[in-house]
Design a protein around this motif. Structure first.
Motif, short mmCIF file in Angstrom:
data_model
loop_
_atom_site.label_atom_id
_atom_site.label_comp_id
_atom_site.label_asym_id
_atom_site.label_seq_id
_atom_site.Cartn_x
_atom_site.Cartn_y
_atom_site.Cartn_z
N THR A 65 0.82 -1.21 0.00
CA THR A 65 0.00 0.00 0.00
C THR A 65 0.85 1.26 0.00
N VAL A 66 1.98 1.22 0.69
CA VAL A 66 2.85 2.41 0.76
C VAL A 66 3.38 2.75 -0.62
N MET A 67 3.89 1.73 -1.34
CA MET A 67 4.46 2.00 -2.65
C MET A 67 3.37 2.34 -3.67
N THR A 68 2.16 1.80 -3.50
CA THR A 68 1.04 2.18 -4.37
C THR A 68 0.73 3.66 -4.22
N LYS A 69 0.70 4.11 -2.97
CA LYS A 69 0.46 5.54 -2.71
C LYS A 69 1.55 6.40 -3.34
N MET A 70 2.80 5.95 -3.24
CA MET A 70 3.92 6.73 -3.79
C MET A 70 3.88 6.77 -5.31
N ALA A 71 3.43 5.67 -5.93
CA ALA A 71 3.33 5.64 -7.39
C ALA A 71 2.26 6.60 -7.88
N LEU A 72 1.08 6.57 -7.23
CA LEU A 72 0.00 7.49 -7.62
C LEU A 72 0.41 8.94 -7.35
N GLY A 73 1.06 9.16 -6.22
CA GLY A 73 1.49 10.52 -5.88
C GLY A 73 2.56 11.05 -6.81
N ALA A 74 3.45 10.17 -7.30
CA ALA A 74 4.52 10.62 -8.20
C ALA A 74 3.96 11.13 -9.52
N LYS A 75 2.96 10.43 -10.07
CA LYS A 75 2.36 10.87 -11.33
C LYS A 75 1.62 12.19 -11.13
N LEU A 76 0.94 12.32 -10.00
CA LEU A 76 0.26 13.57 -9.68
C LEU A 76 1.26 14.70 -9.54
N ASP A 77 2.39 14.44 -8.87
CA ASP A 77 3.39 15.48 -8.64
C ASP A 77 4.04 15.95 -9.94
N TYR A 78 4.09 15.08 -10.94
CA TYR A 78 4.67 15.50 -12.22
C TYR A 78 3.86 16.66 -12.80
N TYR A 79 2.54 16.53 -12.77
CA TYR A 79 1.70 17.62 -13.29
C TYR A 79 1.65 18.78 -12.30
N TYR A 80 1.72 18.47 -11.00
CA TYR A 80 1.66 19.52 -10.00
C TYR A 80 2.89 20.43 -10.10
N TYR A 81 4.08 19.83 -10.27
CA TYR A 81 5.32 20.60 -10.38
C TYR A 81 5.70 20.89 -11.83
N GLY A 82 5.01 20.29 -12.79
CA GLY A 82 5.43 20.34 -14.20
C GLY A 82 5.12 21.65 -14.88
N GLN A 83 5.40 21.68 -16.21
CA GLN A 83 5.22 22.88 -17.02
C GLN A 83 3.96 22.76 -17.87
N GLY A 84 3.57 23.89 -18.49
CA GLY A 84 2.42 23.87 -19.39
C GLY A 84 1.21 24.53 -18.76
N GLU A 85 0.35 25.06 -19.62
CA GLU A 85 -0.82 25.77 -19.14
C GLU A 85 -2.02 24.85 -18.94
N ASN A 86 -2.06 23.75 -19.64
CA ASN A 86 -3.26 22.91 -19.67
C ASN A 86 -3.05 21.61 -18.89
N ARG A 87 -2.67 21.75 -17.64
CA ARG A 87 -2.47 20.54 -16.84
C ARG A 87 -3.46 20.45 -15.68
#
Length: 666
Positions: A65-87
């Motif tokens: 469960t811990v690593m599942t949470k980290m995997a979902l959070g990592a993909k979310l963080d890419y858009y959260y910290y990422g570039q672009g206007e339409n994210r």
């Protein structure tokens, strides 16, 4: 038999499979964590998108469960910290996935963290403060309904960030202190160190820096990561600058730089370091370094597309250039700042209009949803009523038939109970008869064995007594022969007396005989037993006594102790033709035990016979005198005294018996 063998085989197969699976799982988990460490250091790296999907599949297979949470959070963080206007849609979708997973594993802290730290903070980054505030109020209402203090604290944290972004530090500080208050009442908050640091920074910015030191001490005390620690240290730099303590500020800033250098994971938070460096260089008048920091900060902000913060940097750069005397460049930047501020204001108005439109649409959708739900509920209620009538009718029929069936079952059960009772009585009677038969057969067998042994053992000394008595009459003139025969008659008489005595002892010990305890002199017991058996030893046999104490008195039974030691010494005399026999004892204070040992250098006892010799009528040498009752009686006496009698299996030079009795002083 075959079925049992199959079950045993399946059990072994399952056990081996489980052990193998555990080893595989352990190796798989290590591989998965290594994969995470390799690919997720930088959340803005595009490799995170594909790596997070791979990590998610691995975590689901491993049920981690811990690593599942980290995997979902990592993909979310890419858009959260990422570039672009339409994210925005990607962030919302990522937050919803993480919230759904949090509900599935019943983790409310993760649920509210994803809502607050990612969705609401994202709206703040985009400047959509009203939507962020709306989400925070919804979140607080839901958290208060659930009544979990830790999730309410998460909502306070979100409201703190919103009012801070809206430029209302007092309001922000109010919710921040509420969150700190919940923590100090027992709510567990991993990031509470940030709240202490941020509250101290607000007090410094408001010119109330006297309230900051205590909060910063708590921030360092509750720090659980380098990120927590460096955040508090950066606020210390701001505090020292407000206090005009430039030397302390420089020292604290160098310490922060070292922490950033030692921890690669802090790269995403470099803008905090740049903010403090800028304040420091500006304060000390090092404008060149201040401009260099501004350039680095601008580059970092362009990566995250934080346009609102970039506009504020333009003004700060203009202020620095003005103080450097580069007024034309400063004026140009001021004009650029005003233009950007005007654009930002127009954009803010558009965002505000859009936010109100969005909120209005949400209210309309909510009202429409409520209306449709009400209609649906009324239709469902009507269907439920109709269904209920049918169900009640069917239940009445079922109850009637059930009642009738139950009556019949009760009758059958009563008949079955009577039959079972009769069978039980018969079974108990049969079992009692079987046990009685076994007891009778055992008694008969023991009686037969006893009569056979006693007949043989009694006949032998009687024959000797009768025979030698007759010879004695015929040889009255020969005094030497008379002396020999008299001694033979005496020894066989003693043997017969011992035989009868053993039988009487065994009979008495098998009853609930009451053992009388009194003061027993251990050395006297040993000397008495030695004196009784001394004449039984052949010439050349050395008889030793090794006492542990000159005097020792215990609470026990003198007669029984002497009887056991006498039997053990008699056995040693029978089977020792040369060497020595030693009677000794030792005291074990901790165990409160007195340990007697009788050691001989005789023929010894085979290991596989060492327990067998304590059984009744057992003699390893059928031609030796005795009934085979002596050692059996000795063990019964040892048990009655609360001790034990065993053979020392480690002694191989003959035989050694160990006789233990509880030791109680008088």
């Amino acid at each position: 038999m075959q079925r049992k063998a199959i079950l045993v085989y399946l059990f072994l197969l399952l056990s081996v499979g489980t052990i193998y699976a555990q080893k595989v799982d352990s190796a798989f988990l290590n591989k998965m964590r290594a994969y995470y460490d390799k690919n997720f250091n930088d959340p803005t790296n595009p490799i995170v998108l594909t790596a997070s999907d791979t990590l998610l599949d691995m975590a689901i297979k491993a049920n981690d469960t811990v690593m599942t949470k980290m995997a979902l959070g990592a993909k979310l963080d890419y858009y959260y910290y990422g570039q672009g206007e339409n994210r925005t849609d990607s962030v919302i979708a990522g937050v919803n996935r993480l919230k759904q997973y949090a509900r599935s594993i019943k983790n409310p802290e993760l649920y509210y963290w994803s809502w607050s730290a990612r969705l609401i903070n994202y709206y703040l980054i985009q400047g959509e403060y009203n939507i962020a505030l709306l989400e925070a109020e919804k979140m607080l209402q839901e958290a208060e309904t659930e009544g979990i203090s830790s999730t309410v604290a998460e909502c306070y944290s979100a409201l703190t960030n919103i009012y801070s972004a809206k430029g209302l530090p007092r309001k922000s500080l109010e919710f921040m202190l509420k969150e700190i208050q919940l923590f100090e009442k027992g709510v567990t908050r991993y990031n509470i160190s940030f709240q202490y640091s941020d509250a101290a920074k607000i007090y410094i910015d408001l010119g109330e820096e006297e309230n900051a030191p205590e909060l910063l001490k708590k921030a360092l005390t509750t720090a659980k990561s380098p990120y927590h620690k460096v955040t508090a240290k950066l606020v210390y730099v701001s505090l020292y600058l407000a206090q005009d303590n430039i030397q302390a500020a420089q020292q604290a800033l160098e310490e922060c730089r070292q922490i950033y250098a030692d921890e690669p994971s802090l790269r995403r938070h470099l803008h905090y370091l740049y903010d403090v460096e800028l304040d420091y260089y500006w304060k000390v008048g090092n404008y060149t370094e201040a401009l260099d920091v501004l350039s680095k900060q601008e580059a970092e902000l362009r990566k995250t597309n934080s346009l609102t913060t970039l506009i504020s940097l333009i003004k700060r750069k203009a202020d620095i250039l003005w103080e450097m005397g580069r007024k034309e460049e400063s004026a140009a930047l001021y004009r650029e700042y005003l233009d950007e501020q005007k654009k930002e204001k127009e954009k803010s108005e558009e965002i505000t209009t859009s936010e109100f439109a969005t909120m209005l649409n949400l209210q309309q959708l909510s009202a429409e949803k409520s209306r449709l739900e009400k209609i649906s509920q009324e239709e469902q209620l009507q269907k439920t009523r109709i269904t209920l009538f049918f169900v009640v009718g069917i239940l009445c029929l079922v109850f009637f038939f059930w009642l009738k069936q139950r009556t019949l079952n009760d009758r059958l059960q009563r008949s079955k109970d009577k039959l079972d009772e009769k069978n039980r009585v018969l079974t108990e009677a049969r079992e009692e008869l079987r046990k009685a038969k076994e007891v009778a057969e055992q008694s008969s067998w023991m009686k037969t064995i006893f009569i056979q042994n006693m007949s043989h053992e009694i006949r032998t000394p009687l024959n000797s007594i009768v025979g030698f008595s007759g010879v004695l009459v015929d040889m009255l003139d020969d005094k030497e022969d008379i002396k020999l025969y008299v001694s033979l008659i005496e020894s066989n008489t003693k043997l017969l007396l011992k035989l009868v005595g053993d039988i009487l002892d065994l009979s008495a010990l098998e009853t609930d005989v009451e053992i009388k305890y009194g003061a027993v002199d251990v050395n006297v017991c040993c000397e008495t037993s030695l004196e009784i058996t001394r004449e039984q030893f052949s010439e050349g046999i050395k008889l030793n006594f090794e006492p542990a104490c000159k005097e020792l008195t215990i609470e026990s039974n003198h007669h029984y102790i002497v009887q056991v030691l006498e039997n053990l010494l008699s056995n040693a005399a029978k089977f020792t033709q040369q060497g020595s026999v030693t009677l000794a004892y030792e005291v074990k204070e901790e165990e409160k035990q007195l340990i007697f040992t009788v050691t001989d250098t005789g023929i010894g006892i085979p290991v596989d016979e060492q327990e067998h010799i304590f059984e009744r009528f057992v003699k390893l040498n059928d031609f030796s005198q005795g009934t085979g009752l002596g050692l059996s009686i000795c063990r019964i006496i040892a048990d009655k005294l609360g001790g034990y009698l065993i053979v020392d299996k480690e002694y191989t030079q003959g035989a050694r018996f160990i006789f233990c009795v509880p030791m109680q002083g008088v």
